[in-house]
Design a protein around this motif. Structure first.
Motif, short mmCIF file in Angstrom:
data_model
loop_
_atom_site.label_atom_id
_atom_site.label_comp_id
_atom_site.label_asym_id
_atom_site.label_seq_id
_atom_site.Cartn_x
_atom_site.Cartn_y
_atom_site.Cartn_z
N THR A 98 2.91 3.59 -9.28
CA THR A 98 2.38 3.56 -7.93
C THR A 98 0.92 4.02 -7.91
O THR A 98 0.42 4.65 -8.86
N ALA A 99 0.23 3.70 -6.84
CA ALA A 99 -1.10 4.24 -6.53
C ALA A 99 -2.13 4.06 -7.64
O ALA A 99 -3.01 4.90 -7.80
N GLU A 100 -2.05 2.98 -8.38
CA GLU A 100 -3.09 2.69 -9.38
C GLU A 100 -4.42 2.44 -8.70
O GLU A 100 -5.48 2.87 -9.19
N GLU A 101 -4.36 1.75 -7.57
CA GLU A 101 -5.58 1.40 -6.85
C GLU A 101 -6.27 2.63 -6.24
O GLU A 101 -7.42 2.56 -5.82
N GLY B 22 -0.31 7.30 -10.13
CA GLY B 22 1.06 7.30 -10.62
C GLY B 22 1.17 7.50 -12.10
O GLY B 22 2.01 8.29 -12.58
N SER B 23 0.34 6.84 -12.87
CA SER B 23 0.40 6.97 -14.32
C SER B 23 -0.10 8.34 -14.79
O SER B 23 0.40 8.89 -15.78
N LYS B 24 -1.08 8.89 -14.08
CA LYS B 24 -1.55 10.23 -14.43
C LYS B 24 -0.43 11.26 -14.23
O LYS B 24 -0.24 12.15 -15.08
N TYR B 25 0.31 11.12 -13.13
CA TYR B 25 1.42 12.04 -12.90
C TYR B 25 2.48 11.86 -13.99
O TYR B 25 3.00 12.85 -14.53
N LYS C 65 -2.28 13.30 -2.55
CA LYS C 65 -3.14 12.64 -1.56
C LYS C 65 -2.46 12.55 -0.19
O LYS C 65 -2.58 11.55 0.53
N ASP C 66 -1.69 13.60 0.13
CA ASP C 66 -0.97 13.68 1.41
C ASP C 66 0.07 12.57 1.57
O ASP C 66 0.41 12.17 2.70
N LEU C 67 0.57 12.05 0.45
CA LEU C 67 1.56 10.98 0.48
C LEU C 67 2.76 11.32 -0.39
O LEU C 67 2.62 11.98 -1.43
N ASP C 68 3.92 10.88 0.02
CA ASP C 68 5.10 10.95 -0.83
C ASP C 68 5.11 9.68 -1.69
O ASP C 68 5.27 8.57 -1.16
N LYS D 196 0.84 -1.20 0.00
CA LYS D 196 0.00 0.00 0.00
C LYS D 196 0.88 1.25 0.00
O LYS D 196 1.85 1.33 0.75
N PRO D 197 0.55 2.26 -0.83
CA PRO D 197 1.34 3.49 -0.85
C PRO D 197 1.45 4.12 0.53
O PRO D 197 0.48 4.16 1.29
N GLY D 198 2.66 4.58 0.85
CA GLY D 198 2.90 5.22 2.13
C GLY D 198 3.28 4.28 3.24
O GLY D 198 3.42 4.70 4.40
#
Length: 324
Positions: free
Chosen positions: A175-178, A183-186, A97-100, A59-61
């Motif tokens: 990252t963060a697809e879920e 990640g892909s949008k960035y 989303k408040d995450l690195d 999970k991210p973060g």
């Protein structure tokens, strides 16, 4: 007589030593270095590592996704990939989303067409740990999408050893697809989409589809001729590619391929899983024991063969214009 024996004794050690040297030289000359092969051994290595409990659901973060990122980075370095656009390391860092957060990107530079890019991708994040679970609390995400990342790592090593990519290949673990293709949008906001000629995304490639053994399906098949090129390259291989059999699920826009497709890149997702009846999707039971290693291996081989003419610069898929 004594003199004759003395001469013979001097000569014999010299002859013996030279025989040993020649024998050693001959054995070295016959050593054969085997080329890299896509097989179940390498598939198991990556898949069992990425979907292990040690990764805590990625999970991210969390510390778990950090472990997964380090594994992917280590493999990129071992294979010999370069960083993307001269970056200091393989991470593309950003905050949302408040995450690195960080995508992991490695590049295999092309030859005559090195300024044209083909992206090979999958997402390495998953759902983490389920609170309150009594026995198994880890969402291992073996099929979703450790299987796809296994494809990315395996293809990176395959094409590195093949050494025939005229176009540059950008290998990305998003990252963060879920969390909404974050990640892909960035990534899409940071690149010149006109330089990307094709996108090859892999997700849920660990189970036999309804279309039978040695088959896969492709999202957005009708939106470019990418799928037709793949089908042509697979002719005679015994492997077949079909259009997405689940149009009602709108899958073309639900995986990381969509972020580049919306920019016009012919970017599609390979999958094998019969998602309409899959009981493991987003469940704690999505573990390596529920997957078929042969299916993963054969699918990765099919991606390698099917995309070969695009990688070599012989085919260029049509751009995507209709995004409705």
């Amino acid at each position: 007589m004594k003199k004759t024996h003395y001469i013979i004794l001097l000569f014999f050690p010299f002859f013996f030593i030279n025989c040993k040297k020649e024998s050693k030289k001959s054995s070295l000359e016959t050593v054969e270095v085997k080329p890299f092969e896509i097989d179940t051994l390498i598939v198991k290595k990556h898949l069992y590592t990425l979907a292990s409990d040690d990764m805590e659901g990625r999970k991210p973060g969390t510390p778990g996704i950090e472990k997964a990122a380090k594994y992917i980075e280590t493999e990129f370095q071992r294979i010999g990939l370069k960083t993307f656009e001269g970056a200091e390391n393989y991470r593309q860092n950003f905050h949302e989303k408040d995450l690195d957060l960080f995508n992991i990107i490695g590049v295999l530079e092309g030859k005559s067409l090195k300024d044209e890019y083909v992206i090979v991708s999958a997402h390495y994040d998953h759902l983490g740990i389920k609170e309150g679970a009594e026995v198994d609390s880890i969402y291992n995400g073996a099929n979703d999408d450790a299987s796809g990342v296994t494809g990315v790592l395996t293809l990176a090593e395959y094409f590195k050893n093949k050494n025939n990519n005229e176009r540059s290949i950008v290998f990305v673990a998003f990252t963060a697809e879920e969390m909404g293709l974050v990640g892909s949008k960035y990534f899409g906001t940071q690149v010149d989409a006109s330089k990307f000629v094709a996108g090859i995304n892999m997700e849920l490639i660990g189970k036999e589809p309804n279309t039978g053994p040695k088959t896969a399906w492709l999202t957005g098949f009708e939106r470019s001729d990418f799928g037709v090129i793949i089908q042509k390259n697979l002719e005679g291989s015994g492997y077949k590619l079909f259009p997405d059999p689940y149009p009602k699920f709108n899958l073309f826009f639900r995986s990381d391929n969509a972020s580049l497709a919306k920019l016009g890149v012919p970017s599609h997702t390979f999958s094998t899983t019969p998602i309409d009846i899959d009981k493991e999707y987003h469940q704690l039971s999505d573990e390596v024991t529920s997957l078929d290693m042969k299916v993963v291996t054969e699918t990765i081989k099919a991606v390698a063969l099917g995309t070969g003419s695009i990688i070599r610069g012989e085919d260029t898929p049509t751009r995507i214009t209709d995004l409705e």
